[in-house]
Structures are given as structure tokens and as C-alpha cells.
Motif scaffolding. Structure first.
Motif, PDB file in Angstrom:
ATOM      1  N   GLY A 121      -1.403   5.903   3.268  1.00 37.77           N
ATOM      2  CA  GLY A 121      -1.395   6.676   2.123  1.00 37.77           C
ATOM      3  C   GLY A 121      -2.156   6.004   1.236  1.00 37.77           C
ATOM      4  N   GLY A 122      -2.860   5.067   1.458  1.00 36.94           N
ATOM      5  CA  GLY A 122      -3.646   4.277   0.240  1.00 36.94           C
ATOM      6  C   GLY A 122      -4.927   5.061  -0.066  1.00 36.94           C
ATOM      7  N   GLN A 123      -5.155   5.115  -1.488  1.00 40.88           N
ATOM      8  CA  GLN A 123      -6.566   5.820  -1.797  1.00 40.88           C
ATOM      9  C   GLN A 123      -7.531   4.696  -1.526  1.00 40.88           C
ATOM     10  OE1 GLN A 123      -6.187   9.084  -3.980  1.00 40.88           O
ATOM     11  NE2 GLN A 123      -4.214   8.579  -5.121  1.00 40.88           N
ATOM     12  N   MET A 134     -11.536   8.379  -1.768  1.00 41.61           N
ATOM     13  CA  MET A 134     -11.301   9.160  -3.295  1.00 41.61           C
ATOM     14  C   MET A 134     -12.702   9.070  -3.825  1.00 41.61           C
ATOM     15  SD  MET A 134      -8.791   7.323  -5.791  1.00 41.61           S
ATOM     16  CE  MET A 134      -8.998   7.333  -7.638  1.00 41.61           C
ATOM     17  N   ALA A 135     -13.384   8.375  -3.370  1.00 42.82           N
ATOM     18  CA  ALA A 135     -14.841   8.043  -4.083  1.00 42.82           C
ATOM     19  C   ALA A 135     -15.743   7.023  -3.319  1.00 42.82           C
ATOM     20  CB  ALA A 135     -14.984   7.636  -5.478  1.00 42.82           C
ATOM     21  N   ASN A 170       0.496   4.816  -4.750  1.00 37.33           N
ATOM     22  CA  ASN A 170       0.073   4.646  -6.251  1.00 37.33           C
ATOM     23  C   ASN A 170      -0.925   3.185  -6.361  1.00 37.33           C
ATOM     24  OD1 ASN A 170       1.788   6.547  -7.277  1.00 37.33           O
ATOM     25  ND2 ASN A 170       3.494   5.511  -6.391  1.00 37.33           N
ATOM     26  N   MET A 171      -1.654   2.855  -5.191  1.00 40.34           N
ATOM     27  CA  MET A 171      -2.142   1.703  -5.274  1.00 40.34           C
ATOM     28  C   MET A 171      -3.637   1.849  -4.710  1.00 40.34           C
ATOM     29  SD  MET A 171      -1.788  -1.678  -5.375  1.00 40.34           S
ATOM     30  CE  MET A 171      -1.712  -3.383  -4.523  1.00 40.34           C
ATOM     31  N   PRO A 172      -4.591   2.311  -5.574  1.00 40.16           N
ATOM     32  CA  PRO A 172      -5.828   2.508  -4.945  1.00 40.16           C
ATOM     33  C   PRO A 172      -6.466   1.134  -4.548  1.00 40.16           C
ATOM     34  CG  PRO A 172      -5.711   2.655  -7.376  1.00 40.16           C
ATOM     35  CD  PRO A 172      -4.369   2.367  -7.069  1.00 40.16           C
ATOM     36  N   VAL A 173      -7.356   1.310  -3.508  1.00 41.88           N
ATOM     37  CA  VAL A 173      -7.657  -0.050  -3.050  1.00 41.88           C
ATOM     38  C   VAL A 173      -9.254   0.205  -3.027  1.00 41.88           C
ATOM     39  CG1 VAL A 173      -7.957  -1.300  -0.959  1.00 41.88           C
ATOM     40  CG2 VAL A 173      -5.772  -0.014  -1.356  1.00 41.88           C
ATOM     41  N   ILE A 174     -10.095  -0.749  -3.478  1.00 43.43           N
ATOM     42  CA  ILE A 174     -11.239  -0.851  -3.769  1.00 43.43           C
ATOM     43  C   ILE A 174     -12.036  -1.580  -2.779  1.00 43.43           C
ATOM     44  CG2 ILE A 174     -13.274  -1.330  -5.439  1.00 43.43           C
ATOM     45  CD1 ILE A 174     -11.717  -0.617  -7.530  1.00 43.43           C
ATOM     46  N   VAL A 175     -12.724  -0.929  -1.797  1.00 46.46           N
ATOM     47  CA  VAL A 175     -13.543  -1.960  -0.542  1.00 46.46           C
ATOM     48  C   VAL A 175     -14.906  -2.002  -0.957  1.00 46.46           C
ATOM     49  CG1 VAL A 175     -13.712  -1.949   1.755  1.00 46.46           C
ATOM     50  CG2 VAL A 175     -11.559  -0.614   0.916  1.00 46.46           C
ATOM     51  N   ILE A 176     -15.087  -3.366  -0.831  1.00 49.40           N
ATOM     52  CA  ILE A 176     -16.647  -3.598  -0.999  1.00 49.40           C
ATOM     53  C   ILE A 176     -17.065  -3.854   0.401  1.00 49.40           C
ATOM     54  CG2 ILE A 176     -18.137  -5.310  -2.309  1.00 49.40           C
ATOM     55  CD1 ILE A 176     -15.676  -5.608  -4.196  1.00 49.40           C
ATOM     56  N   ALA A 177     -17.974  -2.942   0.928  1.00 51.88           N
ATOM     57  CA  ALA A 177     -18.650  -3.283   2.102  1.00 51.88           C
ATOM     58  C   ALA A 177     -19.737  -2.665   2.411  1.00 51.88           C
ATOM     59  CB  ALA A 177     -17.388  -2.586   3.206  1.00 51.88           C
ATOM     60  N   PRO A 178     -20.931  -3.425   2.004  1.00 51.03           N
ATOM     61  CA  PRO A 178     -22.141  -2.683   2.570  1.00 51.03           C
ATOM     62  C   PRO A 178     -22.191  -2.854   4.118  1.00 51.03           C
ATOM     63  CG  PRO A 178     -22.323  -4.937   1.366  1.00 51.03           C
ATOM     64  CD  PRO A 178     -21.091  -4.440   1.401  1.00 51.03           C
ATOM     65  N   HIS A 179     -23.536  -2.411   4.614  1.00 51.88           N
ATOM     66  CA  HIS A 179     -23.261  -2.104   6.195  1.00 51.88           C
ATOM     67  C   HIS A 179     -23.869  -3.786   6.604  1.00 51.88           C
ATOM     68  CE1 HIS A 179     -24.482  -1.028  10.152  1.00 51.88           C
ATOM     69  NE2 HIS A 179     -23.392   0.208   9.854  1.00 51.88           N
ATOM     70  N   ILE A 218       0.853  -1.213   0.055  1.00 49.12           N
ATOM     71  CA  ILE A 218       0.121   0.043   0.114  1.00 49.12           C
ATOM     72  C   ILE A 218       0.883   1.387   0.054  1.00 49.12           C
ATOM     73  CG2 ILE A 218      -1.588   1.260   1.258  1.00 49.12           C
ATOM     74  CD1 ILE A 218      -2.745  -1.155   0.453  1.00 49.12           C
ATOM     75  N   ASP A 219       0.682   2.188  -0.958  1.00 53.08           N
ATOM     76  CA  ASP A 219       0.924   3.289  -1.104  1.00 53.08           C
ATOM     77  C   ASP A 219       0.030   4.388  -1.906  1.00 53.08           C
ATOM     78  OD1 ASP A 219       1.621   2.922  -3.635  1.00 53.08           O
ATOM     79  OD2 ASP A 219       3.927   2.727  -3.346  1.00 53.08           O
TER      80      ASP A 219
END
Ligand code: F6R
Length: 365
Positions: free
Chosen positions: A296-298, A316-317, A269-278, A266-267
């Protein structure tokens, strides 16, 4: 015919309300609020174990099915990619049945796994999209997905239809094993019935945001996907979809595995897509998300309205979906996962429907 769409993949993503609804209506008696399906030779009430196997996206559908069979029917499921299953000589003892999942019904490794089980006299069920296929012909019980022809090499609508069929199967298994109450079954049926209507709304609401986001994603060389529970197979599916059509390197991990290795990557330059409904894993996944942010991960968060409210930090979104029952969540959350891959690939100018080196049906091992 692509209709008004640029690619078959886009058309097939947009068709999902229709084909999922069509598929569900084959397995659910809406008026009665019950699953209605003939399980043939698969006597779920008297099984000790179910062995599942498939390849690629169909395998990820099976992984989600495993969570459902174990949770709603208390039926242990062993699942493997078919290329491993066929050679690992799994002891097929006790009261077992086998289940294979395949869009084409012709995948060589899946078919070989099926024949291995048949040679060991297991009852065989298959979730297939092509009714005349070899896998359908060689199974004892066929549970069709009614997705219609899927032309895009990257599977989309077949996946959500596979999930719909596996949801219905896990519910009938739960009923037959006495682990799913009629009340719970009727709540789940209601949730499934209402789901397809949401798909078009959701796509309309999130697609413009995902198009903008995809422009940013296209700058990166690597993307990490994280999820827990049924969101873990969705993370794997997201990474597969992105890599196969955009050629961006992507990995999917169970969020709890972050600390066991991938966090080193992770830095910024490595975006992380987190899939997490409640759902009941939400808090845990949020603490993983904070670990990413601290390095520093986006973060791109795919969640529902409750999750968006409860999320502890800036992203980031954040892609926000309606709150739905847990049996519907993976089917609904597949939409943003597919759209992110699609729009990133379109932005990068790759051949979305015919990605390099890939074939729609893999009939050699
Ligand atoms: C990925 C994809 C493949 C297939 C896999 C199995 O988008 O489409 O991973 O899911 O090759 O194919 P079927 O379902 O035809 O057995």
C-alpha cells in the motif's frame, strides 16, 4: 543578491548548469577528450587505498566518489563521516592517500581528520569550494569546486560541483592505474561536456510537476528514499535535504535493505521516493518497488526515459529525466532530489535558506 529568485537555495539550484560547466572546464580538456589535471602528490598509480572523509552532503558526494574510484580506477576507498574517522584510529598502513571534501573548508571534524592523516604522513588531497579556507591551506593538493559562494544553508550547487571534481579525479586515477581505456575516457568526457546543457532543460521540464507533487508530499509526516549503487547516496542526500529544510522526517536506505527492516514502516501514510534510472541495478530496484506497492505504499519514481517505459506499475508520480552516461546520472538526478525538498519546504512555509538549528559552517564538533 537573489536575482529573480525567492531564496538563495532556488537561485543556487538554478545556477548549476553554469557552475558545473565552469568546474568541469577546470579539469577537462574538451578538445582532446581527456581529463587534464595535476594530481600533485597524490600518486594514484601507486596507491593501495584511498581514505575519504567529510560531513553531511559532502560525505554523500564522497560516497558516490567511492563507487567511481572503485569501478573506474579499481582503487579501494574507505569512507567515513569525519566525526567517526577522527576518533576511530584507523590503521594508516601501506600505500595510502587521504581525500577530504568540504564546501566551506572549515568544518571542524573534517579538519581534525585531515590533521590526523597529516600526522601519519599521508599525502592529502582536498575538494573544497572556499580557496582561502583552512582545509585548502593544509592540503598537499587542492581540487577546487568552482561553485561560487553558496549562501543557502542546504548545500546544492557545491554538491554537484563536488561530484564533477570526483568524477574527473576517478577518471584520472583510472588512466594512471591503467584501468580506464582512452576510449572509455573519451566517451565519459563527452558525456560530462554535454551534461550542463541538459540541466536547464531538465529543470524547466520537471519543476512544474515537482511543485504540484510537493503540495501532496507536504501532507505526510515521514518519507522514505530508496536507491541502489550511486543512487543509494542520492537517497541519503534526498532524505537529508528534505528533513533539514521542510522538517518532514525522512530516511534514505539502500533499496536492498528494505527487507531488512524499513519495509515494516510501509503503509499508505509513508510515501517512498525511488531513485532508479535504467542502469544495471534497475530490475532489482523495481522488484523492491513492487514490494512497497504490495503493502500500500505510494511511490514517487525518479528515473530516466528508458526506466519510465520499463517501470512495472502505477506510481503517485514519475519524474522522467533524459538517458545519460552513468558518470553523469548522479549529477543529473541530484536536480529532482533538490527540487522536491525545496518546493516541499516552500509550500510548508519554512525558512528555506536559514533552517532552524542549523549553521552554514560547523566549526565546532
Ligand atoms: C546539508 C549541508 C551539510 C554540509 C556539512 C558539511 O545540506 O549543507 O550537511 O554538507 O555541514 O559542510 P562542508 O561541506 O562545508 O564541510
Amino acid at each position: 543578491d537573489k536575482g529573480n529568485h525567492r531564496h538563495f537555495m532556488e537561485k543556487e539550484i538554478h545556477e548549476q548548469a553554469e557552475v558545473v560547466s565552469h568546474t568541469l572546464s577546470n579539469y577537462i580538456d574538451f578538445a582532446e577528450g581527456k581529463v587534464r589535471l595535476d594530481t600533485g602528490q597524490l600518486d594514484f598509480a601507486n596507491l593501495d587505498r584511498l581514505a575519504m572523509s567529510a560531513c553531511g552532503t559532502a560525505y554523500y558526494a564522497g560516497l558516490i566518489g567511492k563507487y567511481w574510484f572503485e569501478r573506474f580506477a579499481r582503487l579501494p576507498v574507505e569512507i567515513d563521516v569525519a566525526s567517526e574517522f577522527r576518533y576511530r584510529e584507523m590503521p594508516l598502513t601501506g600505500r595510502m592517500a587521504a581525500m577530504f571534501i568540504s564546501q566551506s573548508g572549515e568544518t571542524a571534524d573534517t579538519l581534525a581528520s585531515l590533521r590526523y592523516c597529516r600526522d601519519h604522513s599521508l599525502p592529502i588531497g582536498a575538494v573544497v569550494n572556499v580557496r582561502e579556507s583552512t582545509i585548502a591551506r593544509e592540503s598537499d593538493a587542492v581540487f577546487p569546486t568552482l561553485a561560487g559562494p553558496e549562501i543557502g544553508v542546504a548545500s546544492t550547487k557545491a554538491f554537484t560541483c563536488q561530484l564533477s571534481v570526483l568524477a574527473a579525479l576517478s577518471m584520472i586515477a583510472g588512466r594512471e592505474r591503467g584501468t580506464l581505456s582512452p576510449e572509455d575516457e573519451s566517451v565519459m568526457v563527452q558525456a560530462l561536456v554535454e551534461a550542463p546543457r541538459l540541466f536547464n532543460e531538465v529543470i524547466r521540464d520537471i519543476e512544474p510537476q515537482i511543485e504540484t507533487l510537493s503540495r501532496e508530499l507536504a501532507r505526510f509526516k515521514d518519507v522514505l528514499y530508496l536507491g541502489r549503487g550511486t543512487n543509494f547516496p542520492l537517497a541519503l542526500e534526498g532524505a537529508l535535504k528534505l528533513k533539514e529544510i521542510s522538517y518532514i522526517h525522512a530516511e534514505g536506505y539502500a533499496a536492498g535493505e528494505l527487507k531488512h527492516g524499513p519495509i515494516a514502516l510501509i503503509d499508505e501514510n509513508m510515501p517512498v521516493i525511488v531513485i532508479a534510472p535504467h542502469d544495471r541495478h534497475f530490475e532489482k530496484t523495481m522488484s523492491n518497488m513492487q514490494e512497497v506497492a504490495a503493502r500500500g505504499g505510494q511511490i514517487i519514481l525518479i528515473t530516466d526515459e528508458k526506466g519510465a517505459e520499463a517501470a512495472p506499475l502505477e506510481t503517485m508520480a514519475t519524474i522522467t529525466l533524459p538517458v545519460v552516461h552513468e558518470i553523469v546520472a548522479p549529477i543529473l538526478h541530484a536536480l529532482p532530489v533538490q527540487l522536491v525538498a525545496y518546493h516541499t519546504a516552500v509550500f510548508m512555509g519554512t525558512d528555506v535558506d536559514q533552517p532552524r538549528n542549523l549553521a552554514k559552517s560547523v566549526t565546532v564538533e
